[in-house]
Design an enzyme around this catalytic site. Sequence first.
Site, PDB file in Angstrom:
ATOM      1  N   GLY A 155      40.752  30.269  44.300  1.00 47.84           N
ATOM      2  CA  GLY A 155      40.216  29.101  44.985  1.00 47.84           C
ATOM      3  C   GLY A 155      41.212  27.987  45.184  1.00 47.84           C
ATOM      4  O   GLY A 155      40.949  27.050  45.937  1.00 47.84           O
ATOM      5  N   ASP A 323      37.493  37.159  34.613  1.00 42.55           N
ATOM      6  CA  ASP A 323      38.055  36.730  35.893  1.00 42.55           C
ATOM      7  C   ASP A 323      39.508  36.304  35.756  1.00 42.55           C
ATOM      8  O   ASP A 323      40.268  36.380  36.715  1.00 42.55           O
ATOM      9  CB  ASP A 323      37.232  35.582  36.488  1.00 42.55           C
ATOM     10  CG  ASP A 323      37.279  34.328  35.635  1.00 42.55           C
ATOM     11  OD1 ASP A 323      36.826  34.411  34.491  1.00 42.55           O
ATOM     12  OD2 ASP A 323      37.764  33.289  36.105  1.00 42.55           O
TER      13      ASP A 323
END
Length: 470
Positions: A155, A323
């Site tokens: 992101g 993650d």
Amino acid sequence: MTKHGFTLFLFSSAVAIATFRDEQEFCENESCNEREFDKSHFYSDVKHCGEIPLALSHKLLDALPLDEVDGNVIRTVKRSVFSESQPSPLKEPLTLAAVSQDVLRNILDLNESVIQNEEFVRCVSGGKLFPGSVPLAHRYGGHQFGYWAGQLGDGRAHLLGEYTNRKGERWEVQLKGSGKTPYSRSGDGRAVIRSSVREFLCSEAMHFLRVPTSRALSLVVSEEPVWRDPFYNGSVIKERGAVVLRLAKSWFRIGSLEILTRTGELDVLRTLLDFVIKEHFKSIGTNDPDKYVVFFSRVLNETAHLIAHWMSVGFAHGVCNTDNFSLLSITFDYGPFGFMESYDPNFVPNTSDDEGRYSIGAQANVGLFNLQKLLEALKPLLTSDQLSQSQQILREYPQIYHQRFHELFKAKLGFLGNEEKDSYVIAFLLKVNISWIVFFSNCTIINSLIHFFYFNDIFNGQTVSSLINQ
């Protein structure tokens, strides 16, 4: 235009404890629906900085499926591993606050004089691209605080390409804090100085402590305002933006595989897994029918050794979810991290971790959780016999971890051989609230063969033997 700050040399000692939670970009209050990016965050006329002798390549582009959707929209990405995404340049004036001499010279083959070049500062901050660079954002999913969070992805990071140095080593070059991508969700794609300084210092310190880790070349700071709520108490403050240029042999994570299984993209899963094995686990035969079992065994062993190693130097990873848990080394992504002066199993570097999930005493257990999720991701590609073998391998993790941790700790204490009382001594020391910096600087080995130690200024001249028998 550009100011130059200090140049960072070698690290050989721990840095301060990180107490802030890094700015995580959760999608808690809104769904990750498609939203048009503000076009001012992007630029279409990226110029390569040819003056910098650093040419990148991109093996990933030919080997792995790329997102077919064009346009700068935040979206749920399907049937791909990467999306093309341009960095957003930091607003000038820029300050080159730190450079790792070791990375500059020994990994990227660059002369120190390059840091005086303003084009270099723009390249390492996302303002211009190195020759051959095709910026990509990686798609991955994973768990956050034990709960499946769905699509996460890069992101606020851009993978610029791969560099092969004169030693034949291949390193993937990435910017962090370089702006929005299709995976930014509600985030702004930026990083602030405090988290960027922690990453720069910790990654270089871990390397020189001989712990497998990502590396950091540079830290560039800007006057660009970035708004954060550092204590998550509703008090939003203005901070300064920063970009770290970092390197790793690979940025693939457990979550890279996990999202493909969760979405049923098993052909993409097999393609990615075969690529990872071929490129990064070369001792595994590509035609071996049990290659996925062998791969799982290798990752399990390396994970156990990695966590044992970082525990042995007093490091704590604040959010080591699937993650951001790399298949190869420590990566410093979402969440806080830092070094402890004393061993407190209840120490939690993450101020929002109310349950202590990532306390120092729980680090090994979180590693086991990640490996369980990796096995779940591999399960569709395994036969019933292979799954049974892998489950047995998973059960061996605690023993592998404890054995490696004890080996590292015994080496610190100067213990030779393998004596039964070694484990008792280590267990005892971990329960004593002492300063490890003082301990290891004042601990004098009197006779390593019989484990007769004097701990000066710590145990008032008492020996380990007398303390154990009390």
